[in-house]
Design a protein around this motif. Sequence first.
Motif, PDB file in Angstrom:
ATOM      1  N   ALA A 217      31.606   5.094 -24.649  1.00 57.69           N
ATOM      2  CA  ALA A 217      31.362   6.185 -25.153  1.00 57.69           C
ATOM      3  C   ALA A 217      30.291   6.747 -24.659  1.00 57.69           C
ATOM      4  N   VAL A 218      30.240   7.944 -23.838  1.00 52.50           N
ATOM      5  CA  VAL A 218      29.035   8.638 -23.317  1.00 52.50           C
ATOM      6  C   VAL A 218      28.669   9.899 -23.812  1.00 52.50           C
ATOM      7  N   PRO A 219      28.159  10.101 -24.913  1.00 54.59           N
ATOM      8  CA  PRO A 219      27.634  11.260 -25.364  1.00 54.59           C
ATOM      9  C   PRO A 219      26.992  12.572 -24.808  1.00 54.59           C
ATOM     10  N   LEU A 220      27.821  12.691 -23.910  1.00 57.75           N
ATOM     11  CA  LEU A 220      27.812  14.305 -23.249  1.00 57.75           C
ATOM     12  C   LEU A 220      28.772  14.788 -23.254  1.00 57.75           C
ATOM     13  N   LEU A 221      27.884  16.389 -23.731  1.00 59.16           N
ATOM     14  CA  LEU A 221      28.791  17.438 -23.385  1.00 59.16           C
ATOM     15  C   LEU A 221      29.023  18.047 -22.156  1.00 59.16           C
ATOM     16  N   PRO A 222      29.630  18.886 -21.581  1.00 57.29           N
ATOM     17  CA  PRO A 222      29.588  19.656 -20.108  1.00 57.29           C
ATOM     18  C   PRO A 222      29.181  21.478 -21.327  1.00 57.29           C
ATOM     19  N   LEU A 223      28.624  22.373 -20.679  1.00 61.12           N
ATOM     20  CA  LEU A 223      28.625  23.229 -20.639  1.00 61.12           C
ATOM     21  C   LEU A 223      28.111  24.131 -19.802  1.00 61.12           C
ATOM     22  N   ALA A 224      28.820  25.271 -20.413  1.00 61.60           N
ATOM     23  CA  ALA A 224      28.293  26.240 -18.757  1.00 61.60           C
ATOM     24  C   ALA A 224      27.146  27.216 -18.565  1.00 61.60           C
ATOM     25  N   HIS A 225      26.393  26.984 -17.965  1.00 59.54           N
ATOM     26  CA  HIS A 225      25.114  27.667 -18.147  1.00 59.54           C
ATOM     27  C   HIS A 225      24.587  29.456 -16.971  1.00 59.54           C
ATOM     28  N   GLN A 226      24.065  30.156 -17.602  1.00 59.90           N
ATOM     29  CA  GLN A 226      24.893  31.434 -16.561  1.00 59.90           C
ATOM     30  C   GLN A 226      23.593  31.364 -15.795  1.00 59.90           C
ATOM     31  N   TYR A 227      23.528  32.155 -14.276  1.00 54.03           N
ATOM     32  CA  TYR A 227      22.867  32.077 -13.143  1.00 54.03           C
ATOM     33  C   TYR A 227      23.522  33.364 -12.557  1.00 54.03           C
ATOM     34  N   VAL A 228      22.686  33.910 -12.067  1.00 55.84           N
ATOM     35  CA  VAL A 228      22.644  35.319 -10.973  1.00 55.84           C
ATOM     36  C   VAL A 228      22.194  35.278  -9.994  1.00 55.84           C
ATOM     37  N   PHE A 337      27.957  34.097 -11.285  1.00 57.74           N
ATOM     38  CA  PHE A 337      28.517  32.048 -12.207  1.00 57.74           C
ATOM     39  C   PHE A 337      28.340  31.851 -13.111  1.00 57.74           C
ATOM     40  N   ASN A 338      28.686  31.152 -14.591  1.00 58.74           N
ATOM     41  CA  ASN A 338      28.912  30.335 -15.037  1.00 58.74           C
ATOM     42  C   ASN A 338      28.742  28.508 -14.566  1.00 58.74           C
ATOM     43  N   GLY A 339      27.859  28.386 -14.632  1.00 54.76           N
ATOM     44  CA  GLY A 339      28.015  26.902 -13.503  1.00 54.76           C
ATOM     45  C   GLY A 339      27.249  25.274 -14.920  1.00 54.76           C
ATOM     46  N   ILE A 340      28.275  24.843 -14.394  1.00 54.21           N
ATOM     47  CA  ILE A 340      28.139  23.627 -15.558  1.00 54.21           C
ATOM     48  C   ILE A 340      27.016  22.625 -15.396  1.00 54.21           C
ATOM     49  N   PHE A 341      26.605  22.763 -16.902  1.00 59.54           N
ATOM     50  CA  PHE A 341      25.325  21.304 -16.423  1.00 59.54           C
ATOM     51  C   PHE A 341      25.524  20.254 -17.739  1.00 59.54           C
ATOM     52  N   SER A 342      25.063  19.054 -17.917  1.00 61.65           N
ATOM     53  CA  SER A 342      25.447  18.157 -18.819  1.00 61.65           C
ATOM     54  C   SER A 342      23.935  18.667 -20.259  1.00 61.65           C
ATOM     55  N   PHE A 343      24.482  18.100 -21.099  1.00 62.58           N
ATOM     56  CA  PHE A 343      23.474  18.292 -22.140  1.00 62.58           C
ATOM     57  C   PHE A 343      24.352  17.123 -23.128  1.00 62.58           C
ATOM     58  N   THR A 344      22.817  16.778 -24.387  1.00 59.98           N
ATOM     59  CA  THR A 344      23.016  15.453 -25.101  1.00 59.98           C
ATOM     60  C   THR A 344      23.077  15.884 -26.408  1.00 59.98           C
ATOM     61  N   PRO A 345      22.859  14.964 -27.165  1.00 63.58           N
ATOM     62  CA  PRO A 345      22.553  14.613 -28.848  1.00 63.58           C
ATOM     63  C   PRO A 345      20.883  15.693 -29.001  1.00 63.58           C
ATOM     64  N   ASP A 346      20.134  14.182 -28.161  1.00 65.68           N
ATOM     65  CA  ASP A 346      18.501  14.539 -28.228  1.00 65.68           C
ATOM     66  C   ASP A 346      18.254  15.470 -27.218  1.00 65.68           C
ATOM     67  N   GLY A 347      18.877  16.000 -26.047  1.00 70.05           N
ATOM     68  CA  GLY A 347      18.783  16.574 -24.762  1.00 70.05           C
ATOM     69  C   GLY A 347      18.018  15.826 -23.725  1.00 70.05           C
ATOM     70  N   GLY A 348      17.839  14.586 -23.352  1.00 71.88           N
ATOM     71  CA  GLY A 348      17.352  13.149 -22.932  1.00 71.88           C
ATOM     72  C   GLY A 348      18.400  12.504 -22.079  1.00 71.88           C
ATOM     73  N   PRO A 349      18.458  11.763 -20.737  1.00 76.27           N
ATOM     74  CA  PRO A 349      19.587  11.236 -19.581  1.00 76.27           C
ATOM     75  C   PRO A 349      19.851  11.020 -20.951  1.00 76.27           C
ATOM     76  N   LEU A 350      20.544   9.880 -20.273  1.00 79.26           N
ATOM     77  CA  LEU A 350      21.725   8.806 -20.577  1.00 79.26           C
ATOM     78  C   LEU A 350      21.480   7.869 -19.863  1.00 79.26           C
ATOM     79  N   ILE A 351      21.098   6.430 -19.879  1.00 82.25           N
ATOM     80  CA  ILE A 351      20.779   5.570 -18.796  1.00 82.25           C
ATOM     81  C   ILE A 351      20.574   3.724 -19.197  1.00 82.25           C
ATOM     82  N   GLY A 352      22.263   3.587 -18.608  1.00 87.36           N
ATOM     83  CA  GLY A 352      21.673   1.921 -19.104  1.00 87.36           C
ATOM     84  C   GLY A 352      23.413   1.277 -18.550  1.00 87.36           C
ATOM     85  N   GLU A 353      22.987  -0.137 -19.339  1.00 92.10           N
ATOM     86  CA  GLU A 353      24.418  -0.693 -19.992  1.00 92.10           C
ATOM     87  C   GLU A 353      25.929  -0.596 -20.399  1.00 92.10           C
TER      88      GLU A 353
END
Length: 835
Positions: A217-228, A337-353
């Motif tokens: 389970a990779v706790p990550l949510l793709p969210l769209a973010h607007q850029y013009v 456009f609405n570009g997709i970025f990754s968000f997590t429960p605490d805002g930090g990256p996900l690193i490890g085995e």
Amino acid sequence: MRATPRVVIIGAGIVGANLADELSTRGWTEVTVVEQGPLNLAGGSTSHAPGLVFQTNPSKTMAEFATYTVNKLLALSDEGVSCFNQVGGLEIATTPERLEDLKRKLGYATSWGIEGRLIDPDECSKHYPLLDQGMVLGGLYVPSDGLASAARAVQLLIRKATAAGVTFIGSTPVTGVEQSGGRVTGVQTPDGVIPADIVVSCAGFWGPKIGAMAGMAVPLLPLAHQYVKTTVVPELTGTNLGTNALDLANGARLPILRHQDKDLYFREHGDRIGIGSYAHRPMPVALDTLPEVAAAQMSEHRMPSRLEFTEEDFLPCWEDSKQLLPALRGAGIADGFNGIFSFTPDGGPLIGESPDVEGFYVAEAVWVTHSAGVARAVAELLIEGQSRTPLHECEVSRFEKVQTSESYVSETSQQNFVEIYDVLHPLQPRQSPRDLRVSPFNCRQRELGAFFLEAGGWERPHWFEANRALLAELPPEWQAPEREPWANMFHSPISAAEAWKTRTGVALYDMTALKRLEVSGPGALALLQRLSAGQIDKKPGAVTYCLLLAGDGGVRSDITIARLDETTFQVGANGNIDVDYLTREARKQTSENVSQWVQVRDITGATCCIGLWGPLAREVVAKVSTDDFSNDGLKYFRTKQVRIGGIPVTAMRLSYVGELGWELYTSADYGLKLWDVLFAAGQDQGIIAAGRGAFNSLRLEKGYRLWGTDMTPEHEPYQAGLGFSIGKNKESFVGSEALVARRGQPATKQLRCLTVDDGTSVVLGKEPVYFNGEPTGYVTSAAYGYTVGKPIAYAWLPAHTAEGDTVEIEYFGKRIAATVTAEPLVDPGMERLRG
């Protein structure tokens, strides 16, 4: 036999390309990078990322990642043109609250060694002439921030890594992750299986899909973010001619700009302005709904990560942008456009085995800002066994199980999107979801008017309104001065009364949220002896405070180990990262020698814990137990099975507040009864329930460290004042050789206790500390010491600082004098604890 392992990296974006380069630079050449899109335009977040790099962050780790990224991209160039345009970064304040927040941010920058300064509205306008100066109250300017050319950097990294022997395969989707015997063996593609000893998913917002292939389970949510991008802004026409001639998309001369009061950021694109917005509603994206774009059809305007622009969401931001930058009133929106970025429960990256599949790693939810730094850390993790930059805030195993559920990830990630530019207090609690995990005492705590904050899903009381009446009885020497508004948030003067009663009477503390493990089996002792720096081979009933060290001798955790019987131990750990580590090592040991099998069980939710502490604690427990709680009956750092009110309890003579007492453990079904029995028994002694506010003050007065705050894997035990926990004459344990080598080197820094000279100023942590006028360290933990009647702070300082030296803590731009002081401040002779 291979010289290096076979590594397959999934994803050729800014993280995957950097990782390939970091590995090949270190001599690992059997590396293959697989990308589902074309290598020249992969179509993920990197392909449309605006490239702004603001280095300042409350996290020292994230700031180090960003600084490394800046330096690496500056050095990455082609025909004399760098992949980083160091135009500087400017964050402006249009409200008094934001201006104060910028003062705190400058403190972070100073603490982490990033040059920056606060500037007035006039200087803001000089750096960014397009601003409406009348709106601006001030700004934070960091000259080393700037613009990363992410897509161009990827191409140069691919070229460099290919020359070093790395294989890149484009337009090839991954269809599966093969494994055998609990370890990864290869990556499936339509063209066959690529054999692998190590697989690293750098798939960005596709991470959950790749993780699922490996059963993770990779706790990550793709969210769209607007850029013009705007149409031509006349005021910019001609100003960027000749700038980054080989990289017109990065043409800029003005600093990157944040207008966080309106959730906006800005950058130049030649004679146009790019505008990013977090002001719109969260837009979660389901991966299976993304458009499929063939490699031959991929373009800047057509890629899976670039969704249709929803203009109605951006129009209010457009008005805010024109208000701040009047030059935009003569321009329009050319492209959005609405570009997709990754968000997590605490805002930090996900690193490890993966905790279950050996050799399967993730490096996900990493933005361009931190990309090269994260890649370096992962390369170090793979090659050296650990990252030189502490990863505890980023490790994928840091989350509790409830925090990896789809509903939790979705709600909290969307909340992080909404709050990304908000001014948030360090103790700011989530509003939702709440009450996920409550101790058996929760109903009684609510009756007592507990004020709860949340951590790891647990509801933890910080003070109790039922104790407010005690303020009228509080002796003058225990009364704390009034705090300034920021330090006063999520604080109550009631904590002073609770500390007073703990030091002079008796109090109950809910310690249930502390992670508890049962480590059992014929190999349990061998496992704990090997992993910990303490001497664990003691008779049943012994409790040992000890450290888990990393391979280089740094402190990866501090734990308590209670030997319940010959083959059963109870471990008090810091969190899920410890659970993952012990479980992984137990599995390895068992597989190597089945006769030395070990089982590690997380028993936290099945049990509960009350800390019964204070000089009157014995009087209370004597009323409800016939067991011997005297010094001879239960010595300091010993444990035994007892009955309290008929309830079976594991009593441990420990105290994190520095007072006589015990940690009392029982199963969750008995918990409420145990609380009631003790609370009723203590009425004549004036027993109270006390919260984390008092607890934090008392533990600092006693000099007890908090792992992850006061020390991390970058610190070794003797620097952190924990040399006493290293087992005497113990030679063989993880990190032992490195520790011996470190001891032969002169120390450069030391964790020191400070008391604030004015007796009133309370700081919160991470503030820079100045010695002889220069920033030389930073605060870790801080609190008001109710027993000693002055504020306390612990800080990492140069090793040559000595007791009695005067230093200054910078807080909201002001210097506060403090003195390096001998520790502990309370009960240095341990009479109260051992009494």
